[in-house]
Design an enzyme around this catalytic site. Structure first.
Site, PDB file in Angstrom:
ATOM      1  CD  GLU A 426      67.930  59.456  61.234  1.00 17.25           C
ATOM      2  OE1 GLU A 426      69.110  59.398  61.623  1.00 17.25           O
ATOM      3  OE2 GLU A 426      67.307  58.457  60.811  1.00 17.25           O
ATOM      4  N   GLY A 427      67.597  61.304  66.208  1.00 19.57           N
ATOM      5  CA  GLY A 427      68.040  62.037  67.389  1.00 19.57           C
ATOM      6  C   GLY A 427      66.953  62.945  67.913  1.00 19.57           C
TER       7      GLY A 427
END
Length: 567
Positions: A426-427
């Site tokens: 997620e990043g």
């Protein structure tokens, strides 16, 4: 004491610090009480320990396989997810009239931590499905909710998010998957997606993919992206939609969660909301998933710490540094100063990270403009700080186990491998740093950061013993931030240093908050809280000094270097 997670710590944070029982005064939670909250915490612990934890190692050793037609997964995963769905927890926070339990988010988060600690591979399917359902409840039509969300809440369907592509990675502006609109209002989706957790399996009747794609004629960049529902099987015919599993990725951790390369070949899709607003909608799921990843990092670090603590108390080896008699019996390794250092550091990381995750969840239970600003600033920290520092707790757990720690006879090496992925999920940490310094602390004139620093200073002012150092650190971060705003382009070169400094300051404040909640209370548990608070402020908070020195210096080494110099 459970080695999966700590119910005692959850009770302290939920009831003695956050006072979640007071949430029942709100109309939304009026049907609940501490008794119902405790009941869901009890059932979460029971299912996690009985149905999730026992196959965690098997999940790791026998990861999913693809024979060209079907994905094979050990049967324990399906059984565990069925039991989880039957408990109602997959719809924990959703409205009662939608079939949910209408629990506060903070209680649901506390419940789900048990599953993430017990078996992160199996729990990932549930986490993604829940986040997918929440997005569609917020932005989907009533028909889409009936068709896709209700089966997910019943445990019949699972959900994914499909953003990354092989050539684009995290650069969503470079997404090339195409969507062509047909006369019946549906779309045909063509393209490839990469790193899709839960992307294919036989665990559910259907898989609901949320896919970012570009409609023909849409502008370049993220403003041209739209969001589509693309089901693995067409819900009207039951036939396989044009979603092809091209292969499975095999990662160092989370091995129980399928990670897919998907090809969309003229697949039927339904538009969510309006064209061109896809990334805006997707952030609903992305932000929930980011906090979920941070929570997962806490859970893995916490269970690693508990295993290490148990081992250190049982393992007999060596003698005190002042012991001169070689015939004296060996002592438990918890008596050795360096083992104590690692255990105390780990305790400060995982208990601090847990408190941060729960506080962020409670902000959502008490919606206001101020809390929204605080959560915007906090989200990159909630995702990235535990992913780094709670992973260090798993690193310490391996070290405490010594040579046994990196063998597969003990679970701590798996906890570390699983947790290592959270800095990318997620990043990456670097992306979170750019988000924090490049957007979150500057938006609305820095209102969110100002609110956060005001809260930190207010708590610090009440702490005679440790508050002074936290106040100094808060003032220093404020001054550094003001300097960085004068030259944002140069400042972003060292955004990761800023994220690290801000994260440590927030955790120091969180420890002062826990210290306040423990004030005047006696017993080993509360002494442990006071010890960990003192450790973090005196041993960990000083780390931010050199980071802020670097930021204040205006150093541009990373921008100015030539990659040819690397060799």
């Amino acid at each position: 004491m459970s080695k999966v997670f700590s119910r005692r710590d959850l009770d302290f944070l939920l009831y003695e610090w956050l006072d979640v029982e007071a949430l029942t005064a709100r109309e939304r939670f009026a049907e609940h009480s501490r008794e119902t909250f405790d009941a869901f915490l009890d059932v979460s612990q029971r299912i996690a320990e009985r149905d999730f934890a026992p196959h965690n190692r098997k999940n790791d050793l026998h990861e999913p396989t693809f024979d060209g037609e079907r994905v094979e997964i050990i049967p324990e995963v399906s059984r565990a997810l069925t039991i989880f769905a039957d408990s109602g927890l997959i719809a924990g926070t959703i409205d009662i009239d939608r079939g949910g339990l209408q629990l506060p988010l903070v209680v649901q988060r506390a419940c789900f931590l048990w599953f993430q600690a017990a078996n992160t591979g199996t729990s990932a399917y549930a986490m993604l499905t829940s986040a997918n359902a929440h997005l569609l409840l917020a932005h989907g039509t009533e028909e889409q909710i009936r068709t896709y969300v209700e089966p997910m809440l019943a445990g019949r369907y699972t959900g994914t998010m499909c953003l990354s592509e092989p050539q684009a990675g995290s650069s969503l502006s470079d997404v090339t998957t195409k969507a062509v609109k047909l006369q019946d209002g549906t779309y045909r989706i063509t393209g490839g997606k990469m790193w899709i957790s839960g992307g294919d399996h036989e665990l559910s009747e259907n898989i609901v993919h949320l896919v970012l794609a570009r409609v023909a004629g849409a502008p370049a960049g993220v403003k041209g992206l739209s969001l589509f529902i693309v089901a693995k099987k067409d819900v009207t015919t039951g036939e396989r939609n044009g979603v092809i599993l091209a292969g499975l990725n095999h990662k160092m951790g989370y091995r129980g969660t399928t990670n897919a390369v998907l090809a969309f070949d003229d697949a039927k899709g339904e538009l969510v909301g309006e064209e061109g607003r896809g990334l805006q909608y997707m952030f609903h799921m992305m932000n929930e998933a980011r906090i979920g990843v941070g929570a997962g990092a806490v859970a893995l670090g916490y269970t690693g710490y508990l295993h290490a603590l148990d081992y250190a108390r049982e393992r007999q080896q060596g003698r005190p540094v002042t012991g001169k008699d070689p015939s004296a019996p060996p002592v438990a390794i918890v008596e050795h100063p360096d083992v104590r250092r690692m255990l105390l550091a780990s305790k400060s990381y995982v208990e601090g990270g847990l408190a941060l995750v729960l506080w962020a969840a409670k902000l959502l239970d008490e919606p206001s403009e101020e809390n929204a600003l605080l959560l915007d600033v906090l989200t990159p920290i909630v995702k990235a700080w535990p992913s780094q520092w709670c992973r260090l707790a798993d690193d310490h757990a391996i070290q405490i186990h010594g040579g046994y720690g990196y063998t597969r006879e003990y679970p701590v090496e798996q906890f570390y491998r699983d947790n290592r992925l959270n800095s990318i999920h997620e990043g990456t940490d670097g992306i979170q740093a750019l988000d924090l310094l490049g957007r979150k602390v500057t938006q609305k004139g820095g209102a969110g950061l100002a609110l956060l620093l005001d809260r930190i200073r207010a708590t610090a002012a009440e702490s005679a013993e440790l508050g002074g150092e936290v106040t100094k650190a808060a003032d220093r971060l404020a001054a550094t931030t003001a300097t960085l705003w004068k030259d944002p382009a140069s400042a972003l070169v060292n955004a990761t240093a800023y994220l690290d400094a801000a994260g440590h300051l927030v955790i120091a404040w969180i420890w002062l908050e826990q210290l306040k909640a423990a004030e005047g209370k006696q017993g080993a548990f509360y002494e442990g809280k006071r010890l960990a608070a003192r450790y973090f402020v005196t041993h960990e908070l000083p780390r931010i000094g050199p980071l802020l020195d670097l930021l204040d210096s205006g150093d541009t080494l990373l921008r100015d270097m030539d990659d040819a110099w690397l060799g």
